[in-house]
Design an enzyme around this catalytic site. Sequence first.
Site, mmCIF file in Angstrom:
data_model
loop_
_atom_site.group_PDB
_atom_site.id
_atom_site.type_symbol
_atom_site.label_atom_id
_atom_site.label_comp_id
_atom_site.label_asym_id
_atom_site.label_seq_id
_atom_site.Cartn_x
_atom_site.Cartn_y
_atom_site.Cartn_z
ATOM 1 N N ARG A 55 -11.205 16.409 -28.228
ATOM 2 C CA ARG A 55 -10.692 17.231 -29.323
ATOM 3 C C ARG A 55 -11.114 16.700 -30.695
ATOM 4 N NH1 ARG A 55 -10.540 19.579 -25.358
ATOM 5 N NH2 ARG A 55 -8.781 20.621 -24.349
ATOM 6 N N SER A 80 -2.593 25.142 -25.271
ATOM 7 C CA SER A 80 -1.988 23.817 -25.137
ATOM 8 C C SER A 80 -1.476 23.372 -26.499
ATOM 9 C CB SER A 80 -3.021 22.808 -24.617
ATOM 10 O OG SER A 80 -3.441 23.151 -23.321
ATOM 11 N N GLU A 138 -1.757 19.690 -31.038
ATOM 12 C CA GLU A 138 -3.117 20.234 -31.021
ATOM 13 C C GLU A 138 -3.192 21.428 -31.964
ATOM 14 O OE1 GLU A 138 -5.871 22.053 -27.539
ATOM 15 O OE2 GLU A 138 -5.123 20.035 -27.193
#
Length: 303
Positions: free
Chosen positions: A176, A226, A296
């Site tokens: 990420r 998510s 996130e």
Amino acid sequence: MNKEFYRLLAEIAPQDRIMRDEPMYRHTTFRVGGPADFFVMPQTKEEVRDILSVCKGNGIPCSVIGNGSNLLVSDKGYRGVIVQLYKNMSGISVKGEQITAQAGALLSRIAARALEERLTGFEFAAGIPGTLGGACMMNAGAYGGEMKDILKEVLALTPEGGFCTLYDHELDMGYRSSVISKRGYIVLEAVIELQEGEEQAIRERMEELKQKRVSKQPLEYPSAGSTFKRPEGYFAGKLIEDTGLRGFSVGGAQVSEKHCGFVINKGDATAADIAKLMCEVSARVEEKFGVVLEPEVRRLGEF
């Protein structure tokens, strides 16, 4: 914001692509968010550059978004300019085994084009509900595939207002993360390299992954996918479940009963509900396991 600033924006993009007091719930997959002062939809890389330049020159806050699939905007909205790279910058072209696409192209559309061209390697991204720009920035991945496996080069806008091309060995892509996010670059276009494949095999793999998503993820509710990053050595959803938070709610926001890694909007959630729930989940997981969950989801506006 005054009429003079609107006039400056209108010199860059036509007025039908500039909206004032635009409700952000229309532009996020959470389906929450108050109005942005200005919402601009550029069509070229030069327009993106010039819009950001005029914002910077006038001290106006500015944020670039895609289709809002990883975004939580405050109920109070956003005091500044939202620049959306989405449908107006979503061109896709194919040459041999390489696909070149603009930042606003949906991953699902790129996957469909890859299937059409009998190119394999992008099946993992077919069900990720985001755009190419965001996928490059955060090295999107699923089911064993990641953007770093297929990304060859990225055309980006630097914070100083220049265009630059970054090649695969310069992207420094991790979990990420990428050099793009670390340096504050904005993705404008990218080239991915795939391989020749069999149409039926590609189609079957995409269908297989689709069924996995449908069976395991709460796709029937608004969410941002998510909600938390995967902590090293753990799975966020498992930690949340083991903390006893399956179905935990704050107002209209809920930890999905289907997949604890997802926070969903049950229908009447506010951004404040979602933010409060995320904070509570994070606090309880840390208290029980000593693990800090990092969101996130990107936040915009005042919380």
